[in-house]
Design a protein around this motif. Structure first.
Motif, mmCIF file in Angstrom:
data_model
loop_
_atom_site.group_PDB
_atom_site.id
_atom_site.type_symbol
_atom_site.label_atom_id
_atom_site.label_comp_id
_atom_site.label_asym_id
_atom_site.label_seq_id
_atom_site.Cartn_x
_atom_site.Cartn_y
_atom_site.Cartn_z
ATOM 1 N N GLY A 37 0.780 -1.230 0.000
ATOM 2 C CA GLY A 37 0.000 0.000 0.000
ATOM 3 C C GLY A 37 0.812 1.280 0.000
ATOM 4 O O GLY A 37 0.253 2.360 0.094
ATOM 5 N N GLY A 38 2.118 1.184 -0.066
ATOM 6 C CA GLY A 38 2.940 2.381 -0.208
ATOM 7 C C GLY A 38 3.262 3.106 1.078
ATOM 8 O O GLY A 38 3.577 2.515 2.102
ATOM 9 N N ASP A 39 3.174 4.443 1.018
ATOM 10 C CA ASP A 39 3.612 5.294 2.126
ATOM 11 C C ASP A 39 2.849 5.050 3.428
ATOM 12 O O ASP A 39 3.432 5.140 4.507
ATOM 13 C CB ASP A 39 3.484 6.759 1.736
ATOM 14 C CG ASP A 39 4.553 7.182 0.738
ATOM 15 O OD1 ASP A 39 5.516 6.417 0.553
ATOM 16 O OD2 ASP A 39 4.412 8.271 0.161
ATOM 17 N N GLY A 40 1.583 4.765 3.330
ATOM 18 C CA GLY A 40 0.799 4.519 4.543
ATOM 19 C C GLY A 40 1.342 3.353 5.348
ATOM 20 O O GLY A 40 1.470 3.420 6.574
ATOM 21 N N TYR A 41 1.682 2.284 4.673
ATOM 22 C CA TYR A 41 2.246 1.099 5.334
ATOM 23 C C TYR A 41 3.605 1.416 5.948
ATOM 24 O O TYR A 41 3.876 1.067 7.101
ATOM 25 C CB TYR A 41 2.375 -0.050 4.344
ATOM 26 C CG TYR A 41 3.081 -1.251 4.898
ATOM 27 C CD1 TYR A 41 2.420 -2.135 5.746
ATOM 28 C CD2 TYR A 41 4.405 -1.523 4.590
ATOM 29 C CE1 TYR A 41 3.064 -3.249 6.263
ATOM 30 C CE2 TYR A 41 5.063 -2.623 5.101
ATOM 31 C CZ TYR A 41 4.384 -3.486 5.937
ATOM 32 O OH TYR A 41 5.023 -4.576 6.449
ATOM 33 N N CYS A 42 4.445 2.110 5.191
ATOM 34 C CA CYS A 42 5.781 2.425 5.698
ATOM 35 C C CYS A 42 5.720 3.385 6.873
ATOM 36 O O CYS A 42 6.534 3.294 7.779
ATOM 37 C CB CYS A 42 6.657 2.994 4.584
ATOM 38 S SG CYS A 42 7.285 1.699 3.514
ATOM 39 N N ALA A 43 4.776 4.296 6.858
ATOM 40 C CA ALA A 43 4.630 5.224 7.988
ATOM 41 C C ALA A 43 4.260 4.464 9.256
ATOM 42 O O ALA A 43 4.693 4.830 10.350
ATOM 43 C CB ALA A 43 3.573 6.268 7.662
ATOM 44 N N GLN A 44 3.485 3.398 9.127
ATOM 45 C CA GLN A 44 3.135 2.575 10.287
ATOM 46 C C GLN A 44 4.333 1.770 10.777
ATOM 47 O O GLN A 44 4.488 1.544 11.973
ATOM 48 C CB GLN A 44 2.003 1.617 9.943
ATOM 49 C CG GLN A 44 0.682 2.278 9.686
ATOM 50 C CD GLN A 44 -0.346 1.265 9.192
ATOM 51 O OE1 GLN A 44 -0.031 0.107 8.935
ATOM 52 N NE2 GLN A 44 -1.580 1.716 9.047
ATOM 53 N N GLN A 45 5.181 1.339 9.861
ATOM 54 C CA GLN A 45 6.305 0.480 10.211
ATOM 55 C C GLN A 45 7.501 1.257 10.780
ATOM 56 O O GLN A 45 8.284 0.704 11.521
ATOM 57 C CB GLN A 45 6.768 -0.317 8.988
ATOM 58 C CG GLN A 45 5.708 -1.216 8.404
ATOM 59 C CD GLN A 45 5.210 -2.229 9.412
ATOM 60 O OE1 GLN A 45 5.990 -2.872 10.100
ATOM 61 N NE2 GLN A 45 3.898 -2.365 9.516
ATOM 62 N N HIS A 46 7.628 2.524 10.396
ATOM 63 C CA HIS A 46 8.793 3.305 10.799
ATOM 64 C C HIS A 46 8.342 4.515 11.612
ATOM 65 O O HIS A 46 7.673 5.402 11.096
ATOM 66 C CB HIS A 46 9.582 3.766 9.566
ATOM 67 C CG HIS A 46 10.002 2.621 8.694
ATOM 68 N ND1 HIS A 46 11.034 1.785 9.029
ATOM 69 C CD2 HIS A 46 9.497 2.162 7.517
ATOM 70 C CE1 HIS A 46 11.175 0.860 8.093
ATOM 71 N NE2 HIS A 46 10.264 1.071 7.166
ATOM 72 N N SER A 47 8.775 4.562 12.845
ATOM 73 C CA SER A 47 8.326 5.644 13.735
ATOM 74 C C SER A 47 8.885 7.003 13.328
ATOM 75 O O SER A 47 8.306 8.043 13.632
ATOM 76 C CB SER A 47 8.735 5.331 15.174
ATOM 77 O OG SER A 47 10.148 5.212 15.252
ATOM 78 N N ASP A 48 10.005 7.023 12.626
ATOM 79 C CA ASP A 48 10.601 8.300 12.205
ATOM 80 C C ASP A 48 10.251 8.651 10.762
ATOM 81 O O ASP A 48 11.039 9.237 10.041
ATOM 82 C CB ASP A 48 12.115 8.242 12.373
ATOM 83 C CG ASP A 48 12.773 7.186 11.497
ATOM 84 O OD1 ASP A 48 12.037 6.297 11.012
ATOM 85 O OD2 ASP A 48 13.983 7.255 11.315
ATOM 86 N N TRP A 49 9.061 8.294 10.335
ATOM 87 C CA TRP A 49 8.659 8.460 8.941
ATOM 88 C C TRP A 49 8.724 9.920 8.485
ATOM 89 O O TRP A 49 9.073 10.215 7.368
ATOM 90 C CB TRP A 49 7.259 7.902 8.726
ATOM 91 C CG TRP A 49 6.809 7.997 7.311
ATOM 92 C CD1 TRP A 49 5.828 8.782 6.812
ATOM 93 C CD2 TRP A 49 7.318 7.270 6.198
ATOM 94 N NE1 TRP A 49 5.685 8.600 5.467
ATOM 95 C CE2 TRP A 49 6.597 7.673 5.060
ATOM 96 C CE3 TRP A 49 8.334 6.335 6.049
ATOM 97 C CZ2 TRP A 49 6.866 7.155 3.790
ATOM 98 C CZ3 TRP A 49 8.586 5.822 4.777
ATOM 99 C CH2 TRP A 49 7.845 6.235 3.681
ATOM 100 N N GLU A 50 8.404 10.852 9.374
ATOM 101 C CA GLU A 50 8.414 12.281 9.007
ATOM 102 C C GLU A 50 9.838 12.744 8.647
ATOM 103 O O GLU A 50 10.009 13.654 7.850
ATOM 104 C CB GLU A 50 7.871 13.124 10.151
ATOM 105 C CG GLU A 50 6.412 12.888 10.433
ATOM 106 C CD GLU A 50 5.521 13.209 9.245
ATOM 107 O OE1 GLU A 50 5.777 14.192 8.553
ATOM 108 O OE2 GLU A 50 4.564 12.437 9.013
ATOM 109 N N ASN A 51 10.842 12.126 9.225
ATOM 110 C CA ASN A 51 12.232 12.505 8.960
ATOM 111 C C ASN A 51 12.949 11.516 8.049
ATOM 112 O O ASN A 51 14.162 11.538 7.939
ATOM 113 C CB ASN A 51 12.999 12.613 10.280
ATOM 114 C CG ASN A 51 12.395 13.630 11.201
ATOM 115 O OD1 ASN A 51 11.966 14.679 10.761
ATOM 116 N ND2 ASN A 51 12.370 13.319 12.486
#
Length: 53
Positions: A37-51
């Motif tokens: 699902g792209g960015d949504g999945y990776c944002a859930q997996q990585h706590s530092d997604w904003e950086n």
């Protein structure tokens, strides 16, 4: 250059150009962001997604 050398050189070029493309990813990585699902999945997996970038 005679015709035999040209044929062998051409054959070597074709084999060299096609052989790397024959070995690729054979099965999809289920943990890769694109396959989930792209960015949504990776944002859930990585706590530092904003950086991340």
């Amino acid at each position: 250059m005679n015709s035999r050398q040209a044929v062998i050189l051409s054959l070597g070029f074709v084999v060299g150009a096609l052989l790397p493309s024959s070995s690729g990813c054979v099965e999809a990585n289920p943990d890769h962001c694109v396959n989930n699902g792209g960015d949504g999945y990776c944002a859930q997996q990585h706590s530092d997604w904003e950086n991340a970038y």
